[in-house]
Design an enzyme around this catalytic site. Structure first.
Site, PDB file in Angstrom:
ATOM      1  N   THR A  84       0.837  -1.196   0.000  1.00 32.50           N
ATOM      2  CA  THR A  84       0.000   0.000   0.000  1.00 32.50           C
ATOM      3  C   THR A  84       0.873   1.248   0.000  1.00 32.50           C
ATOM      4  O   THR A  84       2.005   1.234   0.480  1.00 32.50           O
ATOM      5  CB  THR A  84      -0.875   0.080   1.263  1.00 32.50           C
ATOM      6  OG1 THR A  84      -0.019   0.211   2.405  1.00 32.50           O
ATOM      7  CG2 THR A  84      -1.761  -1.125   1.420  1.00 32.50           C
ATOM      8  N   ASP A  85       0.322   2.332  -0.527  1.00 30.79           N
ATOM      9  CA  ASP A  85       0.871   3.631  -0.170  1.00 30.79           C
ATOM     10  C   ASP A  85       0.483   3.864   1.286  1.00 30.79           C
ATOM     11  O   ASP A  85      -0.423   3.221   1.820  1.00 30.79           O
ATOM     12  CB  ASP A  85       0.324   4.726  -1.080  1.00 30.79           C
ATOM     13  CG  ASP A  85       1.204   5.971  -1.075  1.00 30.79           C
ATOM     14  OD1 ASP A  85       2.010   6.128  -0.147  1.00 30.79           O
ATOM     15  OD2 ASP A  85       1.070   6.794  -2.001  1.00 30.79           O
ATOM     16  N   TRP A  86       1.151   4.791   1.932  1.00 30.73           N
ATOM     17  CA  TRP A  86       0.962   4.997   3.365  1.00 30.73           C
ATOM     18  C   TRP A  86      -0.395   5.664   3.624  1.00 30.73           C
ATOM     19  O   TRP A  86      -0.587   6.836   3.364  1.00 30.73           O
ATOM     20  CB  TRP A  86       2.099   5.842   3.913  1.00 30.73           C
ATOM     21  CG  TRP A  86       3.278   5.048   4.393  1.00 30.73           C
ATOM     22  CD1 TRP A  86       3.847   5.153   5.620  1.00 30.73           C
ATOM     23  CD2 TRP A  86       4.027   4.048   3.707  1.00 30.73           C
ATOM     24  NE1 TRP A  86       4.912   4.270   5.735  1.00 30.73           N
ATOM     25  CE2 TRP A  86       5.039   3.576   4.579  1.00 30.73           C
ATOM     26  CE3 TRP A  86       3.928   3.471   2.428  1.00 30.73           C
ATOM     27  CZ2 TRP A  86       5.955   2.582   4.212  1.00 30.73           C
ATOM     28  CZ3 TRP A  86       4.838   2.483   2.066  1.00 30.73           C
ATOM     29  CH2 TRP A  86       5.827   2.054   2.958  1.00 30.73           C
ATOM     30  N   GLY A  87      -1.344   4.872   4.111  1.00 31.16           N
ATOM     31  CA  GLY A  87      -2.677   5.383   4.378  1.00 31.16           C
ATOM     32  C   GLY A  87      -3.676   5.103   3.283  1.00 31.16           C
ATOM     33  O   GLY A  87      -4.734   5.732   3.234  1.00 31.16           O
TER      34      GLY A  87
END
Length: 743
Positions: A262-265
């Site tokens: 994932t990208d962060w968040g």
């Protein structure tokens, strides 16, 4: 002798016994697949779950019981980000994490030099290794669709062929250090505004011809070990758990054997993460979206909720084991790789690479009356104007913000180059922009506060300009909100801080004006006809001042070429003239639908399609010398689908100084069953020539260069018929043409 023989036999026996007792997962003589299966068979359910998700802002857990280390990631498309606190974005306050800032990726792309991209990646990977990082969160390969895109400076331009050609050696360079590259942001992350709520609607032709080729090249040619999924949605599914793109395309059709993170968040759910191919979950908050909760990583979707679902029978273990296999493969390639080196930090070679990339990437856009290079023999006074001449640019801009060992500003670089010469370098600020100089606790140490009014600053600059031999205006954008900055798109195409007014006034005061634009984006230039010399200076990193000074003074002959089209106005960009950007909120206000109505017509493809005239064309870039291209020929006049055709052209340096030219090959299809762009870049080569020197440049294309994506058939397709090779040094300067056939 007998005792010696017995001792040797005992030593061999002991060694053999130890080798036999060595677990397969630790035995370097075994294949990675064998080691993975052995390690997997030894892991408990809890250990399998723990490797799937973050344990801190930038790390995930290994398997301590089995001697498998934690995995450490870090942002770093153009430099390794400073360490932050375990559970916070704040700088950790270390004194040993200052790095080299390499030029941003738009500058690397502007070099049109794949060999330089590999050196760049290798240098970056060495800095990551020294800092103890196992994964670099980069490079970014999203398409430059609009000049308002706030993160364009981190990407490699508008053309899928150029991006693909540059990203492969970058990845290979990084991973040669036993450090994983992580190509991002997969996919369709082409603007930053409302990126968490954006649902992209795009036809399959544009998806496959424009937006996916660089990812495919990263996977199949670059052999990248990780892919970061974007925040946005596609087909109403979040990108991190997108069945069509992650499962079918990335892991299926392309055969990706690494990890999808994932990208962060980024948004997901446990059900979707299990079903749609997500391997590792990172983030900044408990569920990646809402209020931060300290040490909440066990509540991530791929943490306790997943374990609980397996225990109560909601999920099986087939998907879990497949995710863990991919993560173990990442471990064996990185932190379990016995051959990886220590790395280097802030070495002379890294600074030399940063400067070399900057010098090759700087683009000379305009040079009327040969104002550049500066005539130092006849110069007594130079006036430098603009905040960007003195402002450090390595801090800020979002996740790519850096803590550097040093950063040489443009005015410092120019003064150092002219030291010892009888040339005065004067300065006038001219305007006030961003004076903060801080991001997440990292500070530049500069005090840029200014208390004079706009009128006072303008008056000072104009007064000083009247007596100068040259004005070098260094302005453009910076990395504050709504400029070149993660999470924000630009609100206007115009220069900020009323710079246009200042530039117009200076141009009236002195005819020898040089405008240096610092940015990762194109900007409006209503004064273009009144400023004789224009240079695109990018964000050049630690060696910024040295690289700029070398080009301005002629120590380095500029050879950069634009990696994107520079439109005269926003209305000349397909995404804007068709009113598709920035999209429309749905009635429930949960998602924004943004339809890419311009389809395959992005950048120079749109220029040809709509018959507009850009301010500066894709591939454009001038030199202090001149080149002649002639005698275009091919090794055959017709090719089959299993065949290749090689085009050869002669290039001569007809000027008085050494320089480099980029030979660009575009293909035009005379007739197609589906509408196609008039031309598409399918080959290029950078060639270095001494004055009077000639060389032959050969570029080979195959059937892929003639193919298009047939969305009805769901496959790539080429058709028999007539094609034309167009060769020159910019997309709007292709004087050489040669017809050939596909049979």
């Amino acid at each position: 002798m007998k005792n010696l023989l017995i001792s040797c036999l005992l030593l061999v026996a002991a060694t053999t016994t130890r080798a036999q007792l060595l677990p397969v997962y630790l035995d370097n003589s075994k294949s990675i697949d064998e080691r993975i299966e052995d390690a997997l068979s030894r892991m408990t359910l809890d250990e399998k779950i723990r490797v799937l998700h973050a344990q801190s802002k930038f790390s995930s857990r290994g398997v301590p019981r089995l001697g498998i280390p934690d995995l450490w990631t870090d942002d770093g498309p153009h430099g390794i980000r400073p360490d932050v606190l375990w559970d916070s974005w704040r700088d950790a306050g270390k004194t040993n994490d200052s790095v080299v800032a390499f030029p941003a990726l738009t500058c690397l792309a502007a070099s049109w030099n794949p060999a330089l991209a590999r050196i760049y990646g290798k240098s970056l990977g060495e800095e990551a290794r020294y800092r103890g990082k196992d994964m670099v969160l980069g490079p970014g390969v999203n398409i430059y669709r609009t000049p308002l895109g706030g993160r364009n400076f981190e990407y490699l331009g508008e053309d899928p062929f150029l991006i693909s050609t540059m990203v492969v050696p970058y990845i290979q360079g990084v991973q040669s250090n036993g450090v994983s590259a992580c190509v991002k942001h997969f996919a369709l992350n082409n603007d930053e505004a409302n990126r968490h709520n954006l649902n992209v609607i795009v036809d399959d032709r544009a998806l496959n011809e424009i937006y996916l080729p660089a990812y495919k090249a990263a996977v199949q040619k670059g052999k990248v070990w990780a892919v970061m999924c974007a925040y946005n949605y596609y087909n109403n599914q979040p990108m991190c758990t997108n069945g069509k793109l992650v499962v079918k395309k990335l892991k299926g059709e392309w055969g990706f054997d690494g990890v999808a993170i994932t990208d962060w968040g980024a948004r997901t759910t446990t059900d979707d993460a299990v079903k749609y191919g997500l391997d590792m979950e990172f983030g900044t908050h408990t569920d990646g979206l809402h209020k931060e909760s300290k040490n909440a990583y066990n509540n991530y979707y791929l943490a306790f909720p997943y374990m609980k679902g397996i225990i109560n029978g909601r999920y099986g273990t087939k998907e879990l084991d497949e995710k863990v296999r991919r993560i173990l493969r990442l471990f064996y390639r990185t932190n379990m790789n016995p051959d990886r080196k220590t790395g280097f930090l802030c070495s002379e070679e890294h600074y030399a690479t940063a400067r070399k990339v900057g010098e090759e990437g700087i683009v000379l856009l305009q040079n009327q009356r040969n104002v550049l290079p500066l005539n130092l023999q006849k110069t007594r006074r130079i006036l430098v104007v603009g905040e960007n001449a003195i402002k450090m640019m390595t801090v800020g801009g979002g996740s790519s913000s850096l803590k550097v060992q040093h950063e040489i500003t443009p005015i410092e670089g120019l003064k150092a180059r002219l030291k010892g010469m009888k040339i005065e370098v004067d300065y006038a600020r001219g305007y006030v922009g961003d004076t903060t100089g801080a991001y997440n606790g990292v500070r530049t140490g500069q005090d840029l506060r200014e208390y004079r009014s706009e009128e006072e600053l303008l008056r000072e600059a104009v007064d000083k300009a009247k007596g100068a031999d040259y004005i070098i205006y260094i302005g453009g954008l910076n990395k504050s909100e709504h400029q070149d900055d993660e999470g924000y798109d630009r609100l206007t195409y115009d220069l900020p801080y009323n710079q246009d007014r200042l530039i117009e006034a200076l141009a009236r005061a002195n005819k020898n004006m040089v405008y240096v634009n610092i940015s990762g984006n194109a900007v409006a230039m209503p004064w273009k006809s009144r400023v004789p010399a224009i240079v695109q200076g990018w964000f050049l990193g630690s060696e910024s001042g040295k690289a700029l000074a070398a080009v301005l003074t002629g120590d380095t002959n500029p050879s950069g070429k634009l990696p994107f089209t520079w439109p005269a106005r926003l209305e000349d960009v397909g995404a804007h003239v068709l009113n598709t950007y920035p999209g429309t909120w749905r009635p429930d206000h949960k998602l924004i639908d943004e339809e890419y109505k311009e389809s395959i017509y992005v950048g120079y493809r749109w220029v040809d399609h709509a018959k507009t005239t850009p301010l500066f064309a894709f591939g454009h870039g001038l030199s202090y010398t001149s080149f002649k291209l002639f005698d275009l020929r091919a090794d055959k006049t017709a090719m089959t689908r299993e065949d290749r055709i090689t085009f050869t052209v002669k290039v001569k340096n007809t000027g008085k100084v050494a320089g480099a030219e980029v030979i660009q090959l575009y293909i035009h299809d005379d007739e197609s069953s589906l509408e196609r762009p008039y031309k598409e870049l399918k080959g290029f080569q950078k060639v270095y020539l001494e004055p009077g020197e000639s060389k032959e440049v050969s570029i080979t294309v195959d059937n892929d260069a003639l193919s298009f994506y047939d969305d009805k058939a769901g496959a790539w397709k080429s058709e028999n018929g007539n094609f034309e090779a167009l060769v020159g040094n910019a997309s709007d300067n292709l004087p050489l043409k040669l017809k050939f056939q596909l049979k």
